[in-house]
Design a protein around this motif. Structure first.
Motif, PDB file in Angstrom:
ATOM      1  N   LYS A  35       0.827  -1.219   0.000  1.00  0.00           N
ATOM      2  CA  LYS A  35       0.000   0.000   0.000  1.00  0.00           C
ATOM      3  C   LYS A  35       0.858   1.265   0.000  1.00  0.00           C
ATOM      4  O   LYS A  35       0.447   2.308  -0.510  1.00  0.00           O
ATOM      5  CB  LYS A  35      -0.908  -0.020   1.224  1.00  0.00           C
ATOM      6  N   GLN A  70      -1.534   9.974  -0.762  1.00  0.00           N
ATOM      7  CA  GLN A  70      -2.580   8.951  -0.781  1.00  0.00           C
ATOM      8  C   GLN A  70      -3.914   9.666  -0.914  1.00  0.00           C
ATOM      9  O   GLN A  70      -4.262  10.511  -0.083  1.00  0.00           O
ATOM     10  CB  GLN A  70      -2.541   8.114   0.504  1.00  0.00           C
ATOM     11  N   THR A  71      -4.682   9.331  -1.938  1.00  0.00           N
ATOM     12  CA  THR A  71      -5.882  10.109  -2.219  1.00  0.00           C
ATOM     13  C   THR A  71      -7.132   9.633  -1.484  1.00  0.00           C
ATOM     14  O   THR A  71      -8.081  10.401  -1.325  1.00  0.00           O
ATOM     15  CB  THR A  71      -6.179  10.109  -3.734  1.00  0.00           C
ATOM     16  N   SER A  72      -7.133   8.373  -1.037  1.00  0.00           N
ATOM     17  CA  SER A  72      -8.284   7.850  -0.300  1.00  0.00           C
ATOM     18  C   SER A  72      -7.842   6.706   0.590  1.00  0.00           C
ATOM     19  O   SER A  72      -6.709   6.211   0.457  1.00  0.00           O
ATOM     20  CB  SER A  72      -9.377   7.364  -1.259  1.00  0.00           C
ATOM     21  N   SER A 132      -6.720   3.721  -1.498  1.00  0.00           N
ATOM     22  CA  SER A 132      -5.719   3.885  -2.552  1.00  0.00           C
ATOM     23  C   SER A 132      -4.308   3.695  -1.996  1.00  0.00           C
ATOM     24  O   SER A 132      -4.073   3.811  -0.794  1.00  0.00           O
ATOM     25  CB  SER A 132      -5.842   5.260  -3.204  1.00  0.00           C
ATOM     26  N   ARG A 133      -3.371   3.435  -2.885  1.00  0.00           N
ATOM     27  CA  ARG A 133      -1.975   3.309  -2.503  1.00  0.00           C
ATOM     28  C   ARG A 133      -1.306   4.682  -2.510  1.00  0.00           C
ATOM     29  O   ARG A 133      -1.762   5.608  -3.174  1.00  0.00           O
ATOM     30  CB  ARG A 133      -1.247   2.399  -3.493  1.00  0.00           C
TER      31      ARG A 133
END
Length: 233
Positions: free
Chosen positions: A59, A215-217, A220-221
């Motif tokens: 991640k 990291q956008t969410s 997400s990675r």
């Protein structure tokens, strides 16, 4: 609740280096491109459950934490953070040198220095303190996820001060290669990774660059937003 996007300051080897390719193949992910990377077949033959073993570190991508993930304060922006990142990289400082080795620490495998480095600790703390102005306060949920009941009093104090317990004397430079392994798997996985790492013939490593990751969410990675070489004294 954690606010997104989140950012982090990591050491990450240059995208064209053998070490970067090694880490991307082991974790099956390239944080520079945001793309999956094919894990070598012989590694899967050794450990058919490899995707499960790397689920957590995948991640984040292959990296070493200098400033742990944080959300931005309401009065700062991504552009502000990028400008500060560039300023940090341009500021002359001692460039740490380490001898990298693969070891098991706290139950997971990682590339670590063969011996402690005061210059490396100083670089990490400069990142911790230098970017603290951008870090939004922890939420109660974020604090609870760090399991303060399992930390030392000093680590709890550091968690509350910097949002991360493993700073100052508790800092340990490590580039994670697996998640936490069952005790009975550690020796065989370590031996396999040490053998693969030895092929690189990497007897010295300068910690001479940093990456700004985003990291956008929550699902997400992390991906490299910016990458810069440090300026030597």
């Amino acid at each position: 609740m954690t606010e997104f996007p989140r950012y982090a300051i990591y050491y990450v080897p240059d995208t064209d280096s053998a070490l970067s390719r090694f880490g991307a193949e082991i974790l099956g992910y390239d944080p520079f491109t945001g793309n999956d990377v094919l894990v070598p077949g012989d590694l899967i033959m050794h450990a058919p459950d490899w995707p499960a073993l790397i689920k957590d570190p995948c991640k984040y991508g292959f990296h070493a934490t200098l400033k742990a993930p944080f959300s931005l304060t309401p009065d700062t922006t991504e552009d502000d953070l990028i400008a500060a990142f560039d300023d940090f990289a341009r500021t002359p400082r001692a460039i740490p040198d380490i001898v990298p080795v693969v070891r098991v620490i706290s139950g997971f495998t990682a590339v670590v220095p063969d011996a402690p480095s005061a210059e490396l600790s100083a670089l990490a703390q400069a990142c911790v303190e230098g970017f603290e102005v951008f870090r939004a306060p922890m939420t109660p949920e974020d604090r609870a996820r760090r399991k303060p009941e399992n930390l030392t009093p000093r680590q709890v104090e550091q968690l509350d001060r910097f949002g991360y317990p493993y700073v100052r004397d508790d800092f340990r430079f490590h580039m994670t290669l697996t998640g936490r392994l069952p005790a009975e798997r550690r020796a065989s996985v370590l031996a396999m990774l040490q053998q693969r790492f030895a092929i690189l013939d990497l007897t010295a490593l300068q910690i001479d660059r940093i990456g700004l990751f985003r990291q956008t969410s929550a699902t997400s990675r992390f991906q490299v937003l910016r990458h810069a070489a440090l300026t030597a004294i």
